[in-house]
Design a protein around this motif. Sequence first.
Motif, PDB file in Angstrom:
ATOM      1  N   PHE A  57       0.822  -1.275  -0.162  1.00 55.92           N
ATOM      2  CA  PHE A  57       0.097  -0.077   0.100  1.00 55.92           C
ATOM      3  C   PHE A  57       0.879   1.268  -0.006  1.00 55.92           C
ATOM      4  O   PHE A  57       0.485   2.276  -0.675  1.00 55.92           O
ATOM      5  CB  PHE A  57      -0.928   0.011   1.015  1.00 55.92           C
ATOM      6  N   TYR A  60       1.085   3.728  -2.969  1.00 53.45           N
ATOM      7  CA  TYR A  60       0.016   3.295  -3.907  1.00 53.45           C
ATOM      8  C   TYR A  60      -0.944   4.491  -3.928  1.00 53.45           C
ATOM      9  O   TYR A  60      -1.401   4.884  -3.077  1.00 53.45           O
ATOM     10  CB  TYR A  60      -0.658   1.965  -3.310  1.00 53.45           C
ATOM     11  N   TYR A  63      -0.439   6.810  -1.039  1.00 50.55           N
ATOM     12  CA  TYR A  63      -0.973   6.266   0.281  1.00 50.55           C
ATOM     13  C   TYR A  63       0.205   6.395   1.066  1.00 50.55           C
ATOM     14  O   TYR A  63       1.396   5.627   0.759  1.00 50.55           O
ATOM     15  CB  TYR A  63      -1.669   4.928   0.238  1.00 50.55           C
ATOM     16  N   CYS A  68      -3.700   0.051   6.618  1.00 58.54           N
ATOM     17  CA  CYS A  68      -4.617   0.950   7.098  1.00 58.54           C
ATOM     18  C   CYS A  68      -5.399   0.346   8.332  1.00 58.54           C
ATOM     19  O   CYS A  68      -5.343  -0.971   8.379  1.00 58.54           O
ATOM     20  CB  CYS A  68      -5.742   0.754   5.751  1.00 58.54           C
ATOM     21  N   HIS A  77      -9.345   2.603   4.910  1.00 56.12           N
ATOM     22  CA  HIS A  77      -8.399   3.367   4.700  1.00 56.12           C
ATOM     23  C   HIS A  77      -8.052   4.561   5.452  1.00 56.12           C
ATOM     24  O   HIS A  77      -7.440   5.657   5.119  1.00 56.12           O
ATOM     25  CB  HIS A  77      -8.616   4.164   3.224  1.00 56.12           C
ATOM     26  N   ASP A  94      -5.908  -3.840   7.510  1.00 55.90           N
ATOM     27  CA  ASP A  94      -5.867  -4.176   6.389  1.00 55.90           C
ATOM     28  C   ASP A  94      -4.562  -3.756   5.755  1.00 55.90           C
ATOM     29  O   ASP A  94      -3.819  -2.913   5.814  1.00 55.90           O
ATOM     30  CB  ASP A  94      -6.734  -3.178   5.478  1.00 55.90           C
ATOM     31  N   ASP A 105      -3.338  -9.493  -0.310  1.00 53.47           N
ATOM     32  CA  ASP A 105      -4.106  -8.281   0.188  1.00 53.47           C
ATOM     33  C   ASP A 105      -5.078  -8.987   1.309  1.00 53.47           C
ATOM     34  O   ASP A 105      -5.908 -10.000   0.718  1.00 53.47           O
ATOM     35  CB  ASP A 105      -4.901  -7.568  -0.781  1.00 53.47           C
ATOM     36  N   HIS A 168     -11.818  -7.265  -5.448  1.00 53.39           N
ATOM     37  CA  HIS A 168     -11.144  -6.942  -6.943  1.00 53.39           C
ATOM     38  C   HIS A 168     -10.450  -8.351  -7.265  1.00 53.39           C
ATOM     39  O   HIS A 168      -9.904  -8.946  -6.407  1.00 53.39           O
ATOM     40  CB  HIS A 168     -10.336  -5.633  -6.623  1.00 53.39           C
ATOM     41  N   LEU A 174      -2.476  -4.461  -7.571  1.00 57.93           N
ATOM     42  CA  LEU A 174      -3.123  -4.760  -6.347  1.00 57.93           C
ATOM     43  C   LEU A 174      -4.674  -4.746  -6.796  1.00 57.93           C
ATOM     44  O   LEU A 174      -5.370  -5.552  -6.205  1.00 57.93           O
ATOM     45  CB  LEU A 174      -3.080  -3.364  -5.465  1.00 57.93           C
ATOM     46  N   HIS A 175      -5.057  -4.101  -7.746  1.00 61.94           N
ATOM     47  CA  HIS A 175      -6.444  -3.929  -8.212  1.00 61.94           C
ATOM     48  C   HIS A 175      -6.547  -4.439  -9.781  1.00 61.94           C
ATOM     49  O   HIS A 175      -6.035  -3.549 -10.554  1.00 61.94           O
ATOM     50  CB  HIS A 175      -7.148  -2.624  -8.058  1.00 61.94           C
ATOM     51  N   GLU A 201     -13.642  -8.719  -0.255  1.00 62.22           N
ATOM     52  CA  GLU A 201     -13.703  -7.942   1.022  1.00 62.22           C
ATOM     53  C   GLU A 201     -14.800  -7.112   1.628  1.00 62.22           C
ATOM     54  O   GLU A 201     -15.239  -5.954   1.296  1.00 62.22           O
ATOM     55  CB  GLU A 201     -12.346  -6.985   0.888  1.00 62.22           C
ATOM     56  N   TRP A 218      -8.579  10.164   2.572  1.00 62.10           N
ATOM     57  CA  TRP A 218      -8.243   8.422   2.535  1.00 62.10           C
ATOM     58  C   TRP A 218      -9.311   7.970   3.488  1.00 62.10           C
ATOM     59  O   TRP A 218     -10.167   6.990   3.155  1.00 62.10           O
ATOM     60  CB  TRP A 218      -6.909   8.251   3.095  1.00 62.10           C
ATOM     61  N   GLU A 232     -10.972  -9.411   4.797  1.00 62.59           N
ATOM     62  CA  GLU A 232     -10.740  -9.831   3.263  1.00 62.59           C
ATOM     63  C   GLU A 232      -9.663 -10.803   3.391  1.00 62.59           C
ATOM     64  O   GLU A 232      -8.834 -10.839   3.954  1.00 62.59           O
ATOM     65  CB  GLU A 232      -9.823  -8.210   2.974  1.00 62.59           C
TER      66      GLU A 232
HETATM   67  N1  MF3 Z   1      -7.365  -3.518   0.818  1.00 63.91           N
HETATM   68  C1  MF3 Z   1      -7.445  -2.439   0.165  1.00 63.91           C
HETATM   69  C2  MF3 Z   1      -7.647  -2.314  -1.336  1.00 63.91           C
HETATM   70  O1  MF3 Z   1      -8.061  -3.390  -1.614  1.00 63.91           O
HETATM   71  C3  MF3 Z   1      -6.217  -1.665   0.693  1.00 63.91           C
HETATM   72  C4  MF3 Z   1      -5.976  -0.355  -0.359  1.00 63.91           C
HETATM   73  S1  MF3 Z   1      -5.424   0.901   0.557  1.00 63.91           S
HETATM   74  C5  MF3 Z   1      -4.412   1.689  -0.276  1.00 63.91           C
HETATM   75  O2  MF3 Z   1      -8.140  -1.398  -1.850  1.00 63.91           O
HETATM   76  F1  MF3 Z   1      -3.680   2.396   0.494  1.00 63.91           F
HETATM   77  F2  MF3 Z   1      -3.424   1.258  -0.974  1.00 63.91           F
HETATM   78  F3  MF3 Z   1      -5.104   2.334  -1.484  1.00 63.91           F
END
Ligand code: MF3
Length: 252
Positions: A57, A60, A63, A68, A77, A94, A105, A168, A174-175, A201, A218, A232
């Motif tokens: 994170f 990212y 952040y 989190c 967040h 998180d 994640d 996701h 990550l996403h 999640e 955030w 999650e």
């Molecule tokens: N588990 C969260 C997500 O999937 C964590 C993102 S936090 C961030 O979005 F800071 F990385 F944005």
Amino acid sequence: MIILKSPWEIDLIRKSGRIVAEALARLTKLVEPGITTLDLDLVAEEYILKRGGTPAFKGYRGYPYTLCASVNEQVVHALPSERKLREGDIISLDLGAIVDGYYGDAAVTVPVGQVSAEAKRLIDVTQESLQRAIEAARPGNRLSDISHAVQSAVEAEGFAVVRVFVGHGIGRSLHEEPQIPNFGPPGHGPVLKTGMVLAIEPMVNTGSPDVMILEDRWTAVTCDKSLSAHFEHTVAVTENGTEVLTSLNGRG
Ligand code: MF3
Ligand code: CO
């Protein structure tokens, strides 16, 4: 496009997922009145680095932290700070890690000392809704079967699912696609296939499902200040059912 992962890619996500699971287990043990959320962030960062991973994170979208750490009416967040946890709080932790370019994640919500019966029930129901969702994440089912599993488990207990944040796909980012809402009718969306890796999640409120973002840009909080919980897991859809990649035992 949903990117299917090969067994060796899933193995790398299993490695980052294991680091996240171990770090969260460690943080959970440290949660007690008096500790600050920044203390927890530092432990998380040190642990991930020690195990050869990279915090996922930090940096990212700007952040600034590894963890989190969302307390009570904070949904997700929330930024670690000098805030000290107090008896009766609940805290959502998180955390994400990267190993050889692959992300894991996960999140848990933990009581601080003795908490109210309602807070405890919120935590149990949210965790159970994730478990039901994981069971629905099997080959041949459709994506919204996951969403429906969360929503029905939560609403049967009189709580509300947050709608503006979603689970996701996950892998080299990550996403990834698909987005996984925590509500909806069953039987819609893409058919789940072996090789899909999903971060599921649920975020659940005791009151209204509505959330807003604070001035720090955030922290998401419930509009009505009701309590919120978040669990999650990163899971892989495989021929032999669903493997939880962010647990210590593969099951959740
Ligand atoms: N588990 C969260 C997500 O999937 C964590 C993102 S936090 C961030 O979005 F800071 F990385 F944005
Ligand atoms: Co996530």
